[in-house]
Design a protein around this motif. Sequence first.
Motif, short mmCIF file in Angstrom:
data_model
loop_
_atom_site.label_atom_id
_atom_site.label_comp_id
_atom_site.label_asym_id
_atom_site.label_seq_id
_atom_site.Cartn_x
_atom_site.Cartn_y
_atom_site.Cartn_z
N LEU A 41 42.49 33.93 39.46
CA LEU A 41 42.12 34.31 41.06
C LEU A 41 41.51 35.89 41.55
CD1 LEU A 41 45.90 33.63 42.18
CD2 LEU A 41 44.38 31.76 42.65
N SER A 42 41.65 36.33 40.55
CA SER A 42 40.56 37.68 40.76
C SER A 42 39.72 37.60 40.91
CB SER A 42 41.06 38.51 39.97
OG SER A 42 42.38 39.34 40.12
N LYS A 43 38.98 36.27 39.45
CA LYS A 43 37.60 36.48 39.54
C LYS A 43 37.28 35.07 40.15
CE LYS A 43 37.76 37.93 34.93
NZ LYS A 43 37.43 37.56 33.36
N SER A 44 37.94 35.08 41.28
CA SER A 44 37.40 33.60 41.57
C SER A 44 36.16 34.47 42.82
CB SER A 44 38.39 32.86 42.82
OG SER A 44 38.71 33.30 43.34
N GLN A 45 36.59 36.10 42.98
CA GLN A 45 35.50 35.87 43.90
C GLN A 45 34.30 37.01 43.26
OE1 GLN A 45 38.60 35.76 46.16
NE2 GLN A 45 38.81 37.21 44.39
N PRO A 46 33.53 36.35 43.48
CA PRO A 46 32.46 36.80 42.49
C PRO A 46 32.11 38.05 42.47
CG PRO A 46 31.14 35.54 44.38
CD PRO A 46 32.56 36.23 45.31
N ILE A 47 32.85 39.33 42.98
CA ILE A 47 33.07 40.50 43.21
C ILE A 47 33.79 41.24 41.71
CG2 ILE A 47 34.75 41.70 44.09
CD1 ILE A 47 32.55 43.72 45.33
N GLY A 48 34.14 40.30 41.69
CA GLY A 48 35.48 40.59 39.83
C GLY A 48 37.00 40.53 40.22
N ARG A 49 37.53 40.71 41.66
CA ARG A 49 38.60 41.47 41.60
C ARG A 49 39.15 40.93 43.17
NH1 ARG A 49 38.68 45.51 45.33
NH2 ARG A 49 36.63 46.71 45.97
N MET A 50 40.34 40.86 43.59
CA MET A 50 40.74 40.54 44.78
C MET A 50 40.28 42.15 45.74
SD MET A 50 43.72 39.23 44.35
CE MET A 50 45.08 37.51 42.86
N GLY A 51 40.62 42.18 46.70
CA GLY A 51 40.20 42.38 48.35
C GLY A 51 41.07 43.69 47.80
N LYS A 52 41.44 44.85 48.62
CA LYS A 52 42.82 45.62 48.15
C LYS A 52 42.98 45.68 50.67
CE LYS A 52 40.76 48.71 45.24
NZ LYS A 52 39.56 50.31 44.84
N THR A 90 48.25 42.06 47.71
CA THR A 90 49.43 42.65 48.42
C THR A 90 50.54 41.60 47.42
OG1 THR A 90 49.81 39.60 49.95
CG2 THR A 90 48.14 41.83 50.60
N PRO A 91 52.01 42.56 47.96
CA PRO A 91 53.08 41.58 47.47
C PRO A 91 53.40 39.98 47.40
CG PRO A 91 53.22 43.23 48.55
CD PRO A 91 52.51 43.04 49.06
N PHE A 92 52.73 39.61 48.52
CA PHE A 92 52.62 38.24 48.37
C PHE A 92 51.89 37.14 47.82
CE2 PHE A 92 50.56 34.20 50.39
CZ PHE A 92 51.50 33.50 50.65
N VAL A 93 50.69 38.07 47.05
CA VAL A 93 49.98 37.42 45.64
C VAL A 93 51.56 37.09 44.62
CG1 VAL A 93 48.37 37.64 44.49
CG2 VAL A 93 48.24 37.51 47.08
N ASP A 94 51.68 38.65 44.91
CA ASP A 94 52.31 39.00 43.40
C ASP A 94 53.45 37.83 43.42
OD1 ASP A 94 50.89 40.42 42.26
OD2 ASP A 94 51.54 42.14 42.93
N GLY A 95 54.31 38.04 43.93
CA GLY A 95 55.49 37.11 44.68
C GLY A 95 55.22 35.28 44.45
N PHE A 96 53.39 34.97 45.38
CA PHE A 96 52.98 33.94 44.63
C PHE A 96 53.04 33.36 43.54
CE2 PHE A 96 49.51 30.70 44.28
CZ PHE A 96 50.12 30.12 44.85
N GLU A 139 52.01 34.57 34.15
CA GLU A 139 51.32 35.70 35.90
C GLU A 139 50.15 36.23 35.52
OE1 GLU A 139 55.53 35.13 36.08
OE2 GLU A 139 54.25 35.41 33.88
N GLU A 140 49.37 36.90 34.09
CA GLU A 140 49.01 37.90 33.88
C GLU A 140 47.35 37.19 33.90
OE1 GLU A 140 46.80 40.95 30.85
OE2 GLU A 140 49.18 40.70 30.51
N GLU A 141 47.37 35.65 33.37
CA GLU A 141 46.21 34.72 33.08
C GLU A 141 45.67 34.58 35.05
OE1 GLU A 141 45.56 29.83 31.13
OE2 GLU A 141 47.28 31.75 30.42
N MET A 142 46.90 34.15 35.53
CA MET A 142 46.85 34.11 37.21
C MET A 142 45.89 34.52 37.45
SD MET A 142 46.44 30.29 38.00
CE MET A 142 45.93 30.19 39.32
N PHE A 143 46.03 36.24 37.48
CA PHE A 143 45.90 37.19 38.33
C PHE A 143 44.60 37.31 38.04
CE2 PHE A 143 45.07 41.38 39.39
CZ PHE A 143 45.74 41.94 40.36
#
Length: 254
Positions: A208-219, A186-192, A201-205
């Motif tokens: 955080l995405s890979k902390s979910q086993p599926i390999g991405r954040m939800g939508k 969400t925009p909140f995640v980008d702002g955080f 930013e790119e490295e952290m995103f």
Amino acid sequence: MFSLKNKSAVITGGGSGIGKAISKLFAKQGATVHIVELNTDAAQQTLDEIKAEGGLAFAYSGDVTNQQQIVELFAGIGKVDILVNNAGIAHVGNVEKTAEADFERVYNVNVKGAYNCFYAAIPLMKNSGGGVIVSMASIASSVGIADRFAYSMSKGAIHAMSMSIARDYLHDNIRSNSISPARVHTPFVDGFIAKNYAGQEEEMFDKLSKSQPIGRMGKPDEIAALALYLCSEEAGFITGSDYAIDGGFIRLNN
């Protein structure tokens, strides 16, 4: 299927992120959507997008921490078939790094705010023969998340209150469930990320995405689809449940 035609839905925090996605989808499925939002500009943008797509919606400037204001606002809406407790804030820090003021701020918005909406909506639902409530919890209500002490407290409370409502109002035809997302983009995640990890930013995103086993954040739209199902007639046999929507985080992250 999943029609909300002739239903009146109140969605708190409907101006952005998950709340916006829920507001737009519910309107698309025929509900009259009532957005309760502290950020009036964000609420207006959601409202404009709903109307542009042929939906029916209204926006209200509302502070969920103010019980009198919320009770009066809901009474003005009058008919509440669906309540989505979505408004909330985050906080980063373990217990030693959580000041009393921070703890109280998270409690007031996330916990008291949901309580105020329960308090305002349930009498209206009882008077009209029933209703459905979906409250946004989090995976943090089920598992330990590092540096999220106050936030985890608040989402655990959301889960517990949601189950209590389900038990207490079974015979009033009021269903209550909660949804527990993992990280959602969400925009909140980008702002955080921009605020706390400038230049990374790119490295952290990616991390955080890979902390979910599926390999991405939800939508946001994926969370909205689950909320739609739980608020629809097709989910009429479901109450007192929490739904993890987490890319495998709770069960597969070991």
